[in-house]
Write a protein that holds these residues in place. Structure first.
Motif, PDB file in Angstrom:
ATOM      1  N   ILE A 158       0.841  -1.199   0.000  1.00 26.71           N
ATOM      2  CA  ILE A 158       0.000   0.000   0.000  1.00 26.71           C
ATOM      3  C   ILE A 158       0.875   1.248   0.000  1.00 26.71           C
ATOM      4  CG2 ILE A 158      -1.834   1.242   1.198  1.00 26.71           C
ATOM      5  CD1 ILE A 158      -2.700  -1.417   2.432  1.00 26.71           C
ATOM      6  N   THR A 159       1.886   1.264   0.869  1.00 28.24           N
ATOM      7  CA  THR A 159       2.796   2.404   0.909  1.00 28.24           C
ATOM      8  C   THR A 159       3.567   2.546  -0.390  1.00 28.24           C
ATOM      9  OG1 THR A 159       2.997   2.189   3.312  1.00 28.24           O
ATOM     10  CG2 THR A 159       4.725   3.426   2.187  1.00 28.24           C
ATOM     11  N   CYS A 160       3.900   1.426  -1.036  1.00 32.10           N
ATOM     12  CA  CYS A 160       4.628   1.461  -2.311  1.00 32.10           C
ATOM     13  C   CYS A 160       3.769   1.960  -3.473  1.00 32.10           C
ATOM     14  CB  CYS A 160       5.149   0.068  -2.658  1.00 32.10           C
ATOM     15  SG  CYS A 160       6.463  -0.545  -1.591  1.00 32.10           S
ATOM     16  N   GLY A 161       2.453   1.902  -3.323  1.00 37.03           N
ATOM     17  CA  GLY A 161       1.571   2.262  -4.431  1.00 37.03           C
ATOM     18  C   GLY A 161       1.312   1.118  -5.389  1.00 37.03           C
ATOM     19  N   TYR A 162       1.386  -0.104  -4.896  1.00 36.68           N
ATOM     20  CA  TYR A 162       1.157  -1.281  -5.724  1.00 36.68           C
ATOM     21  C   TYR A 162      -0.196  -1.169  -6.432  1.00 36.68           C
ATOM     22  CZ  TYR A 162       0.879  -6.347  -6.813  1.00 36.68           C
ATOM     23  OH  TYR A 162       0.772  -7.566  -7.434  1.00 36.68           O
ATOM     24  N   GLY A 163      -0.160  -1.154  -7.758  1.00 32.74           N
ATOM     25  CA  GLY A 163      -1.377  -1.200  -8.550  1.00 32.74           C
ATOM     26  C   GLY A 163      -2.288  -0.008  -8.437  1.00 32.74           C
ATOM     27  N   ASN A 164      -1.809   1.116  -7.859  1.00 32.48           N
ATOM     28  CA  ASN A 164      -2.725   2.234  -7.618  1.00 32.48           C
ATOM     29  C   ASN A 164      -3.162   2.931  -8.901  1.00 32.48           C
ATOM     30  OD1 ASN A 164      -0.203   3.441  -8.004  1.00 32.48           O
ATOM     31  ND2 ASN A 164      -0.484   4.978  -6.408  1.00 32.48           N
ATOM     32  N   GLU A 165      -2.395   2.764  -9.981  1.00 33.51           N
ATOM     33  CA  GLU A 165      -2.822   3.312 -11.265  1.00 33.51           C
ATOM     34  C   GLU A 165      -3.482   2.248 -12.141  1.00 33.51           C
ATOM     35  OE1 GLU A 165      -0.147   7.212 -12.100  1.00 33.51           O
ATOM     36  OE2 GLU A 165       0.681   5.337 -12.877  1.00 33.51           O
ATOM     37  N   GLY A 166      -3.742   1.080 -11.588  1.00 30.60           N
ATOM     38  CA  GLY A 166      -4.474   0.046 -12.307  1.00 30.60           C
ATOM     39  C   GLY A 166      -5.968   0.278 -12.234  1.00 30.60           C
ATOM     40  N   ASN A 167      -6.711  -0.537 -12.962  1.00 33.49           N
ATOM     41  CA  ASN A 167      -8.167  -0.365 -12.989  1.00 33.49           C
ATOM     42  C   ASN A 167      -8.917  -1.542 -12.379  1.00 33.49           C
ATOM     43  OD1 ASN A 167      -7.947  -2.399 -14.902  1.00 33.49           O
ATOM     44  ND2 ASN A 167      -8.305  -1.046 -16.656  1.00 33.49           N
ATOM     45  N   GLU A 325     -11.766   1.698   6.022  1.00 27.90           N
ATOM     46  CA  GLU A 325     -11.635   0.671   4.985  1.00 27.90           C
ATOM     47  C   GLU A 325     -11.940   1.298   3.626  1.00 27.90           C
ATOM     48  OE1 GLU A 325     -13.285  -3.829   3.896  1.00 27.90           O
ATOM     49  OE2 GLU A 325     -13.954  -2.783   5.711  1.00 27.90           O
ATOM     50  N   VAL A 326     -11.165   0.919   2.614  1.00 29.41           N
ATOM     51  CA  VAL A 326     -11.352   1.514   1.296  1.00 29.41           C
ATOM     52  C   VAL A 326     -12.747   1.192   0.757  1.00 29.41           C
ATOM     53  CG1 VAL A 326      -8.898   1.453   0.726  1.00 29.41           C
ATOM     54  CG2 VAL A 326     -10.336  -0.504   0.134  1.00 29.41           C
ATOM     55  N   ASP A 327     -13.295   2.143   0.043  1.00 27.66           N
ATOM     56  CA  ASP A 327     -14.635   2.032  -0.536  1.00 27.66           C
ATOM     57  C   ASP A 327     -14.527   1.350  -1.899  1.00 27.66           C
ATOM     58  OD1 ASP A 327     -17.164   2.286  -1.525  1.00 27.66           O
ATOM     59  OD2 ASP A 327     -17.208   4.475  -1.483  1.00 27.66           O
ATOM     60  N   LYS A 328     -14.857   0.074  -1.949  1.00 29.15           N
ATOM     61  CA  LYS A 328     -14.701  -0.687  -3.189  1.00 29.15           C
ATOM     62  C   LYS A 328     -15.714  -0.284  -4.257  1.00 29.15           C
ATOM     63  CE  LYS A 328     -12.670  -4.677  -0.857  1.00 29.15           C
ATOM     64  NZ  LYS A 328     -12.769  -6.133  -0.597  1.00 29.15           N
ATOM     65  N   THR A 329     -16.744   0.455  -3.875  1.00 26.06           N
ATOM     66  CA  THR A 329     -17.751   0.855  -4.866  1.00 26.06           C
ATOM     67  C   THR A 329     -17.206   1.887  -5.850  1.00 26.06           C
ATOM     68  OG1 THR A 329     -18.655   2.645  -3.487  1.00 26.06           O
ATOM     69  CG2 THR A 329     -19.580   0.421  -3.193  1.00 26.06           C
ATOM     70  N   ILE A 330     -16.079   2.518  -5.523  1.00 28.08           N
ATOM     71  CA  ILE A 330     -15.482   3.499  -6.446  1.00 28.08           C
ATOM     72  C   ILE A 330     -14.376   2.873  -7.281  1.00 28.08           C
ATOM     73  CG2 ILE A 330     -16.072   5.431  -4.944  1.00 28.08           C
ATOM     74  CD1 ILE A 330     -13.158   5.545  -4.066  1.00 28.08           C
ATOM     75  N   GLY A 331     -14.322   1.532  -7.258  1.00 23.48           N
ATOM     76  CA  GLY A 331     -13.310   0.838  -8.038  1.00 23.48           C
ATOM     77  C   GLY A 331     -12.092   0.517  -7.209  1.00 23.48           C
ATOM     78  N   GLY A 333      -7.659  -0.671  -7.436  1.00 25.50           N
ATOM     79  CA  GLY A 333      -6.453  -0.793  -8.231  1.00 25.50           C
ATOM     80  C   GLY A 333      -6.203  -2.246  -8.562  1.00 25.50           C
ATOM     81  N   SER A 334      -5.001  -2.556  -8.982  1.00 21.84           N
ATOM     82  CA  SER A 334      -4.657  -3.917  -9.375  1.00 21.84           C
ATOM     83  C   SER A 334      -4.742  -4.870  -8.186  1.00 21.84           C
ATOM     84  CB  SER A 334      -3.242  -3.963  -9.942  1.00 21.84           C
ATOM     85  OG  SER A 334      -3.103  -3.086 -11.032  1.00 21.84           O
ATOM     86  N   GLN A 335      -5.293  -6.045  -8.422  1.00 24.44           N
ATOM     87  CA  GLN A 335      -5.316  -7.144  -7.450  1.00 24.44           C
ATOM     88  C   GLN A 335      -5.848  -6.715  -6.088  1.00 24.44           C
ATOM     89  OE1 GLN A 335      -1.061  -8.235  -8.452  1.00 24.44           O
ATOM     90  NE2 GLN A 335      -1.928 -10.286  -8.384  1.00 24.44           N
ATOM     91  N   GLY A 336      -6.932  -5.934  -6.106  1.00 20.81           N
ATOM     92  CA  GLY A 336      -7.609  -5.569  -4.873  1.00 20.81           C
ATOM     93  C   GLY A 336      -6.916  -4.529  -4.030  1.00 20.81           C
ATOM     94  N   HIS A 337      -5.956  -3.807  -4.602  1.00 16.36           N
ATOM     95  CA  HIS A 337      -5.242  -2.777  -3.850  1.00 16.36           C
ATOM     96  C   HIS A 337      -5.927  -1.419  -3.996  1.00 16.36           C
ATOM     97  CE1 HIS A 337      -2.125  -5.797  -3.506  1.00 16.36           C
ATOM     98  NE2 HIS A 337      -1.484  -5.010  -2.662  1.00 16.36           N
ATOM     99  N   PRO A 338      -5.664  -0.501  -3.068  1.00 20.29           N
ATOM    100  CA  PRO A 338      -6.240   0.844  -3.189  1.00 20.29           C
ATOM    101  C   PRO A 338      -5.806   1.522  -4.477  1.00 20.29           C
ATOM    102  CG  PRO A 338      -5.332   0.502  -0.987  1.00 20.29           C
ATOM    103  CD  PRO A 338      -4.884  -0.664  -1.816  1.00 20.29           C
ATOM    104  N   ASN A 339      -6.748   2.236  -5.091  1.00 21.46           N
ATOM    105  CA  ASN A 339      -6.411   2.999  -6.290  1.00 21.46           C
ATOM    106  C   ASN A 339      -6.040   4.430  -5.893  1.00 21.46           C
ATOM    107  OD1 ASN A 339      -8.849   4.336  -5.811  1.00 21.46           O
ATOM    108  ND2 ASN A 339      -9.971   3.180  -7.355  1.00 21.46           N
ATOM    109  N   VAL A 340      -5.805   5.265  -6.887  1.00 22.59           N
ATOM    110  CA  VAL A 340      -5.367   6.634  -6.618  1.00 22.59           C
ATOM    111  C   VAL A 340      -6.394   7.386  -5.782  1.00 22.59           C
ATOM    112  CG1 VAL A 340      -4.839   8.853  -7.700  1.00 22.59           C
ATOM    113  CG2 VAL A 340      -3.868   6.745  -8.643  1.00 22.59           C
ATOM    114  N   GLN A 341      -7.670   7.200  -6.081  1.00 21.81           N
ATOM    115  CA  GLN A 341      -8.699   7.899  -5.317  1.00 21.81           C
ATOM    116  C   GLN A 341      -8.697   7.456  -3.851  1.00 21.81           C
ATOM    117  OE1 GLN A 341     -12.551   7.854  -7.171  1.00 21.81           O
ATOM    118  NE2 GLN A 341     -13.530   9.019  -5.538  1.00 21.81           N
TER     119      GLN A 341
END
Length: 360
Positions: A158-167, A325-331, A333-341
């Protein structure tokens, strides 16, 4: 010159730029040893003075004259975020067989402020920075000062930004989908006008890595080293004494079958070690963004054990902070990780907390 503007919130739109232009006879090379370079992060200079690193978020800063700039790195060193003056940051890739990457051309005739930030995890890429190509007759003209406030982020994917620019559709890891500059950590540091160091690796834990894999590469074993390694160069902790340490681990420890007691014991031991390295820093343990309720409860218990242990030793500068907890309704990132939002929302929670805690 202060560089607080370099730490402002990055805009959402980023430009992907990759260039492999040959070196021009009309350009000259400025080596990484030039005293007008400013470096930030856990960086080794043991390779004949060439800066090398493995963690995301490492920054290279300077002011140069002239109308163009290119950088030299090792081949296939990965993705970088670049900002020139107050223009929009953009991403560049240093790909296979590519050591020269054009960062800008046709600029006004300087001076220009340059920030280059490593955007991905580098334990496989092993990035090195050799210097810049500038116009013939141009040079570096000013050494930039880093902000006085100092944060260290210790974490996992999460701190690394794993998949945060994924969809959310990516089933595997792609470096192109990772961008540390758009993580909660980087955003929080910019908002607080603080410099930062990052010690983070996807899949890592305090007592147990993701699903029990790679047991010899736990954070307490890796942490004393400059790079992501179990041996080799040891980091000189006198080089960077943070005001606050944000310790964001536990997500991987609590995957699969785990022991809550072992987790708490490992947290207590590791925070005691951190206190030896950083006698004056406040230590904030972060958790929660990807946690179910049972895992949250176990992390709360572990954190309380650490806080109680500190209090028994007269250390009242240890704290616990829980993300929503992250809101999964807004999409996702990759492999269930937090996205940019999600990272923006996490920064919205952490920034005011640190402002109040640190009186910033």
């Amino acid at each position: 010159m202060k560089i607080s503007s370099l730490f402002r919130l990055y805009a959402i739109a980023l430009v992907m730029v990759t260039a492999t232009m040959p070196a021009s006879a009309q350009q000259q090379f400025v080596p990484a040893s030039d005293p007008f370079f400013t470096y930030m992060g856990r960086i080794s200079f043991d390779d004949e003075g060439i800066p090398s690193w493995t963690y995301p978020g490492v920054q290279i800063l300077t002011v140069f004259s002239g109308t163009s700039v290119a950088m030299k790195t090792n081949s296939d060193s990965g993705f970088y975020m670049v900002q020139i003056d107050d223009d929009e940051p953009f991403k560049v890739e240093c790909g296979k067989g590519q050591e020269r990457t054009q960062l800008a051309s046709n600029l006004s005739d300087g001076p220009h402020r340059l920030s280059v930030t490593y955007a991905i995890e580098g334990h496989a890429k092993k990035p090195k920075f050799y210097g810049l190509w500038l116009d013939e007759g141009a040079s570096l003209v000013q050494k930039l000062e880093l902000p006085e406030r100092k944060i260290e982020f210790i974490g996992n994917s999460i701190t690394c930004g794993y998949g945060n620019e994924g969809n959310g559709k990516e089933k595997t890891f792609y470096y192109r989908c990772q961008n540390f500059c758009k993580t909660y950590a980087a955003i929080t540091a910019r908002r607080l006008d603080a410099q930062y160091h990052v010690v983070a690796r996807s899949g890592i834990g305090v007592y147990r890595n993701y699903m029990g894999k790679i047991p010899h590469e736990l954070m307490p074993i890796i942490y004393p080293h400059t790079k992501y390694t179990t041996d080799g160069e040891l980091w000189d902790f006198s080089r960077y004494q943070p005001d606050v340490v944000c310790l964001a681990l536990g997500t991987n420890d609590t995957t699969g079958s785990y022991s809550a007691d072992a987790l708490a014991d490992a947290f207590v031991k590791f925070v005691r070690t951190l206190r030896e390295y950083y006698p004056q820093a406040r230590i904030v343990m972060l958790f929660g963004a990807m946690m179910t309720e049972k895992r949250r409860a176990d992390l709360r218990q572990a954190h309380q054990r650490v806080i109680d242990d500190g209090a028994e030793r007269g250390d009242n500068n240890i704290f616990s902070f829980e993300f929503s907890e992250v809101d999964k309704t807004i999409g996702m990132g990759s492999q269930g990780h937090p996205n940019v939002q999600h990272h923006l929302m996490m920064a919205d929670e952490l920034t005011p907390y640190l402002q109040e805690l640190m009186n910033w």
